[in-house]
Design a protein around this motif. Structure first.
Motif, short mmCIF file in Angstrom:
data_model
loop_
_atom_site.label_atom_id
_atom_site.label_comp_id
_atom_site.label_asym_id
_atom_site.label_seq_id
_atom_site.Cartn_x
_atom_site.Cartn_y
_atom_site.Cartn_z
N LYS A 170 55.92 46.89 20.19
CA LYS A 170 54.35 47.31 20.11
C LYS A 170 53.85 47.58 18.89
O LYS A 170 52.68 47.26 18.33
N LYS A 171 54.60 48.25 18.04
CA LYS A 171 54.23 48.78 16.68
C LYS A 171 54.28 47.51 15.95
O LYS A 171 53.10 47.16 15.10
N GLU A 172 55.18 46.52 15.88
CA GLU A 172 55.46 45.33 15.30
C GLU A 172 53.96 44.57 15.52
O GLU A 172 53.43 43.98 14.44
N ASN A 173 53.64 44.34 16.89
CA ASN A 173 52.68 43.28 17.16
C ASN A 173 51.36 44.02 17.07
O ASN A 173 50.38 43.30 17.12
N GLU A 174 51.15 45.26 16.83
CA GLU A 174 49.89 45.93 16.82
C GLU A 174 48.94 45.06 15.47
O GLU A 174 47.71 44.97 15.59
N TRP A 175 49.73 44.72 14.49
CA TRP A 175 48.95 43.91 13.37
C TRP A 175 48.34 42.66 13.56
O TRP A 175 47.43 42.27 13.27
N ALA A 176 49.20 41.88 14.36
CA ALA A 176 48.95 40.65 14.60
C ALA A 176 47.47 40.58 15.18
O ALA A 176 47.06 40.93 16.22
#
Lengths: 179, 432
Positions: A170-176
């Motif tokens: 979730k944290k990684e994909n928050e940016w996209a």
């Protein structure tokens, strides 16, 4: 009209332009030429064939993956022929929006039928059925994303993440960003 | 306990879709980030398919006014890549945009973010050894010369990364051609470029390893490109050339560039914007023996009528292998259309140099396409003109219309899509 014969031996007279959405059938028709001979479909039952040849599947012959690739490609394949003539992105989006109501009805089937449709789409090579919004939430007007637990249930997938792994994704994909 | 057992048992006996079909569905997903974010969380297998798509195209723009500088999009992405280095390998396309490309509603706090964001050079350095295929930078309000040296160095390194094939630079006040010497770039696009520095040392030819297949030049001086093309081997296999917005003074340079690459050029796209067309400034395409595709994009108005030039070009085509010809006509009004030399154009389009065409396409555009959301206010007369002209083409160009290779299309595109056509359509889409 084209005569199709299903695995349970039912015969279907179907419009040529509808059955030609299937690359498999299109190739078969090209091979045999003009002929009244029935085309056997040993891997497709009559109930599934009825579903995949519904006329309203018409406007969805869009290779979404192709659109994906073109989104970021810096290559215009044919400099002499405007790429827009092949398929306008705006038009693609419009068409995708137009079919959402139909999609919603289409995917309201039991799991067994859902799998059979997908298997048939794969066998018949109908890309438009594979790129339907199986993974989007048909209950929402704006076709939002289907939550992971619903997708798991729909396709009978086991959640193999630990809570920590899930949190990290979730944290990684928050940016996209939204495309 | 009983319910868990029951759930497990029923799940086991429920049918399962073969993994390869699930992969097919995921690969055909609509390209919206939210769906991909959700499918990433379904299972490890779904993650492995979805996450690469999610990070495939990265667009870095200015922090929004409400964003703390320390949490700029660039710095957040940098942290993500530091913590999860494998994600860098998913990034295929990178776009960096100066502030002015943002919509008005999101006016940035710091308009000079490319110059001032300290994490940007480090982020680019991470991507040097990743799998980036295309790299686009648009400077607006910021100049290349004012960017920090660390960022210069990172951009140079990225341009020379082994995987990079496409570069698109817009709005640079200066570019040093030496930057591309060791690159593996195939498609190069420069727009609104100030100066192009070309080295003149005698060893320049020997040390160059790049080889471009496609070159697009929008609104920039061609003269410097000639010097580059002559002094470098990077152009020895150029197959695709697209030129737009060149001043009249540049015509000799365009002709010289064409002569230099004539042996390899297969497709050519011109979009001239001369205000005054007269036989004095007509230029010819000349001898392009392997040319297969020609596209001419033209604005036609009361002040500017390039159709006589088109007729001149078509009648003077040298030996060629032309298979595809497209003429884009951007139309002002009905009176202008009626005054064009249609009979001569009809004759030129059916002349001997064009007998072997496999596609002859005319596309019709509005001079001022309707901005999005202005349907009700827009002048419908122009739209009517385009529609009328599409219907009139068979009468105006009877011999052309009779050819079975002929197509006419009426298109209503946004301004930028028309003008940036030689380049990637999708870039402008993603900015709108």
């Amino acid at each position: 009209m084209v005569l199709l014969v299903t695995s349970d031996n039912e015969q279907f007279q179907t419009e040529k332009d509808i059955v030609e959405r299937s690359v498999l059938i299109k190739n078969m028709l090209e091979d045999v030429g003009e002929s009244d001979q029935p085309i056997p479909l040993p891997n497709v039952s009559s109930s599934v064939l009825k579903k995949v040849t519904q006329p309203s599947t018409g406007p969805t012959e869009i290779d979404v993956r192709g659109r994906y690739l073109s989104t970021a490609s810096t290559t215009v394949e044919s400099p002499s022929r405007p790429p827009i003539l092949e398929q306008s992105q705006d038009e693609t989006r419009k068409r995708t929006t137009d079919i959402s109501e139909w999609d919603q009805k289409f995917i309201t089937v039991d799991q067994e039928m859902l799998f059979e449709i997908i298997l048939a789409a794969n066998y018949l090579d109908i890309k438009s059925l594979l790129c339907r919004r199986w993974l989007q939430d048909g209950s929402q007007h704006d076709q939002g994303a289907r939550p992971p637990e619903e997708i798991r249930k729909l396709f009978n997938i086991v959640n193999d993440f630990t809570p920590e792994e899930e949190a990290q994704i979730k944290k990684e994909n928050e940016w996209a960003e939204d495309r | 306990m009983a319910s868990i057992l029951e759930e497990t048992t029923s799940a086991e006996f429920r049918p399962r879709l073969p993994p390869e079909l699930l992969m097919l569905i995921l690969e055909h997903l609509p390209p919206d980030a939210e769906t991909l974010r959700q499918t990433c969380l379904v299972s490890k297998q779904c993650l492995s398919i979805s996450q690469p798509y999610l990070f495939r195209h990265i667009r870095l723009s200015a922090p929004k006014a409400t964003t703390d500088h320390a949490r700029s999009p660039c710095s957040i992405l940098y942290q993500v890549l530091l913590n999860s280095p494998y994600i860098a390998l998913y990034i295929r396309h990178l776009t960096i945009l100066s502030a002015s490309s943002l919509p008005r509603a999101a006016i940035p706090l710091d308009r000079m973010w490319i110059s001032s964001d300290e994490t940007l050079p480090a982020l680019l350095n991470i991507l040097v050894n990743a799998k980036l295929q295309s790299f686009r930078v648009r400077l607006s309000g910021e100049s290349w010369q004012d960017l920090p040296l660390a960022l210069h160095s990172s951009i140079r390194s990225l341009v020379n990364s082994p995987s990079l094939r496409d570069v698109d630079f817009t709005g640079f006040d200066v570019v040093d051609a030496a930057m591309f010497k060791q690159s593996r770039i195939q498609r190069l696009k420069f727009s609104e470029m100030g100066e192009l520095h070309v080295e003149t040392e005698s060893d320049a030819v020997e040390t160059c390893s790049s080889e471009f297949s496609s070159l697009t030049l929008l609104d920039m001086d061609i003269g410097a490109v000639i010097s580059w093309a002559v002094s470098s081997q990077s152009f020895r296999a150029l197959r695709d050339l697209r030129l737009a917005f060149h001043p009249l003074t540049d015509i000799p340079n365009v002709e010289e560039l064409l002569r230099h690459i004539a042996g390899t050029l297969e497709s050519l796209h011109f979009q001239p914007v001369y205000a005054r067309w007269s036989p004095d400034n007509f230029f010819r395409i000349g001898e392009l023996p392997v040319l297969t595709s020609l596209r001419l994009s033209l604005g036609i108005s009361v002040q500017s009528n390039p159709v006589p030039w088109v007729i001149f070009i078509l009648r003077n085509l040298g030996h060629n292998r032309l298979q595809n010809l497209t003429i884009d006509l951007r139309i002002d009004n009905r009176e202008v259309v009626q005054s064009l030399p249609w009979a001569e154009l009809n004759s030129a389009l059916c002349g001997p140099p064009l007998v072997n065409l496999q596609a002859l396409v005319i596309t019709l555009f509005l001079y001022q396409p309707r901005p999005p959301g202005m349907r009700a206010l827009w002048n419908r007369d122009e739209e009517g003109t385009i529609r009328w002209l599409a219907g009139e083409i068979p009468r105006l160009l009877p011999s052309v219309a009779a050819r079975d290779v002929f197509e006419v299309h009426e298109l209503q595109l946004s301004f930028s899509r028309f003008f940036y056509w030689p380049g990637p359509l999708a870039w402008s889409d993603s900015e709108s």
